[in-house]
Enzyme design. Structure first.
Site, short mmCIF file in Angstrom:
data_model
loop_
_atom_site.label_atom_id
_atom_site.label_comp_id
_atom_site.label_asym_id
_atom_site.label_seq_id
_atom_site.Cartn_x
_atom_site.Cartn_y
_atom_site.Cartn_z
N LYS A 1 -0.79 -50.98 29.40
CA LYS A 1 0.37 -50.09 29.52
C LYS A 1 0.52 -49.61 30.97
CE LYS A 1 -0.18 -48.64 24.71
NZ LYS A 1 -0.34 -47.51 23.77
N TYR B 1 7.53 -51.63 18.59
CA TYR B 1 7.06 -50.44 17.88
C TYR B 1 7.94 -50.11 16.66
CZ TYR B 1 3.62 -49.12 21.46
OH TYR B 1 2.51 -49.07 22.28
N ASN C 1 -3.21 -44.15 26.38
CA ASN C 1 -4.44 -44.79 25.89
C ASN C 1 -4.62 -46.20 26.44
OD1 ASN C 1 -2.50 -46.04 24.36
ND2 ASN C 1 -3.42 -45.57 22.37
N HIS D 1 -2.46 -51.62 24.29
CA HIS D 1 -2.08 -51.88 22.91
C HIS D 1 -2.71 -53.21 22.54
CE1 HIS D 1 0.28 -52.52 19.28
NE2 HIS D 1 0.32 -53.78 19.67
N GLU E 1 4.11 -60.05 17.24
CA GLU E 1 4.13 -59.49 18.60
C GLU E 1 4.07 -60.59 19.66
OE1 GLU E 1 0.94 -56.63 18.56
OE2 GLU E 1 1.98 -55.37 17.09
P1 CMP Z 1 -0.55 -48.19 20.27
O1 CMP Z 1 -1.75 -48.90 19.78
O2 CMP Z 1 0.21 -48.83 21.38
O3 CMP Z 1 0.45 -47.96 19.04
C1 CMP Z 1 1.37 -46.87 19.01
C2 CMP Z 1 1.20 -45.94 20.16
O4 CMP Z 1 1.84 -44.70 20.06
C3 CMP Z 1 -0.28 -45.62 20.26
O5 CMP Z 1 -0.99 -46.74 20.74
C4 CMP Z 1 -0.27 -44.40 21.16
O6 CMP Z 1 -0.28 -44.75 22.52
C5 CMP Z 1 1.10 -43.77 20.86
N1 CMP Z 1 0.98 -42.49 20.15
C6 CMP Z 1 1.38 -41.31 20.64
N2 CMP Z 1 1.14 -40.33 19.73
C7 CMP Z 1 0.58 -40.92 18.66
C8 CMP Z 1 0.10 -40.45 17.40
N3 CMP Z 1 0.16 -39.16 17.06
N4 CMP Z 1 -0.42 -41.35 16.53
C9 CMP Z 1 -0.48 -42.67 16.85
N5 CMP Z 1 -0.04 -43.17 18.03
C10 CMP Z 1 0.48 -42.31 18.92
#
Ligand code: CMP
Length: 138
Positions: free
Chosen positions: A10, A50, A113, A116, A127
């Site tokens: 990211k 998403y 984070n 993904h 994806e």
């Molecule tokens: P990712 O694995 O990319 O999938 C969805 C993303 O939404 C997740 O990682 C996080 O970066 C983001 N996100 C932000 N808030 C939340 C939340 N409360 N629960 C899950 N994903 C979240």
């Protein structure tokens, strides 16, 4: 069983110069990079990516974030690649991610984070089709 999965680094990971570190860990595990690009993602691609989160309160923020700067999209192939990569990245919330995982070592908040990765083989196929419509190598 050999599988191919998607990893996105990211904008926060790109900005923190973690492309090499994350890719190094993947290759050290003997997983193969079969697709790799640094792009400014189209908003429509990210919204589709998403789609399952469309009704969640964080949907707009996570789409904005993925569009806020360059991302690396990688297709990663190897034995049990989907589960192996998920384990290496660590729990979605970095505060729950074990040390030794990418998030456990380099991230602090769920909003940033770093990566993904596809949750299961079906998600991986969907994806990969979205991020690599031209196909992958091998
Ligand atoms: P990712 O694995 O990319 O999938 C969805 C993303 O939404 C997740 O990682 C996080 O970066 C983001 N996100 C932000 N808030 C939340 C939340 N409360 N629960 C899950 N994903 C979240």
């Amino acid at each position: 069983m050999s599988e191919t999965t998607l990893v996105l680094i990211k904008p926060g990971g790109v900005n923190r110069n973690l492309i090499g570190e994350i890719t190094r860990r993947i290759e050290a595990r003997d997983l193969k990079v079969v697709g790799l690009k640094l792009i400014n993602a189209e908003r429509a691609t990210v919204e589709e990516h998403y789609a399952e989160h469309r009704e969640r309160p964080f949907f707009g923020a996570v789409v904005d974030y993925l569009c806020s700067g360059p991302v690396v999209a990688m297709a990663i192939k190897g034995t049990n690649a989907v589960k192996a990569i998920r384990a290496m990245m660590g729990a979605t919330n970095p505060l729950e991610a074990n040390p030794g995982t990418v998030r456990g070592d380099f991230a602090l908040t769920i909003d940033d984070n770093l990566t993904h990765s596809s949750s299961d083989p079906e998600a991986a196929a969907r994806e990969l089709g979205l991020w690599f419509p031209e196909g992958t190598v091998g």
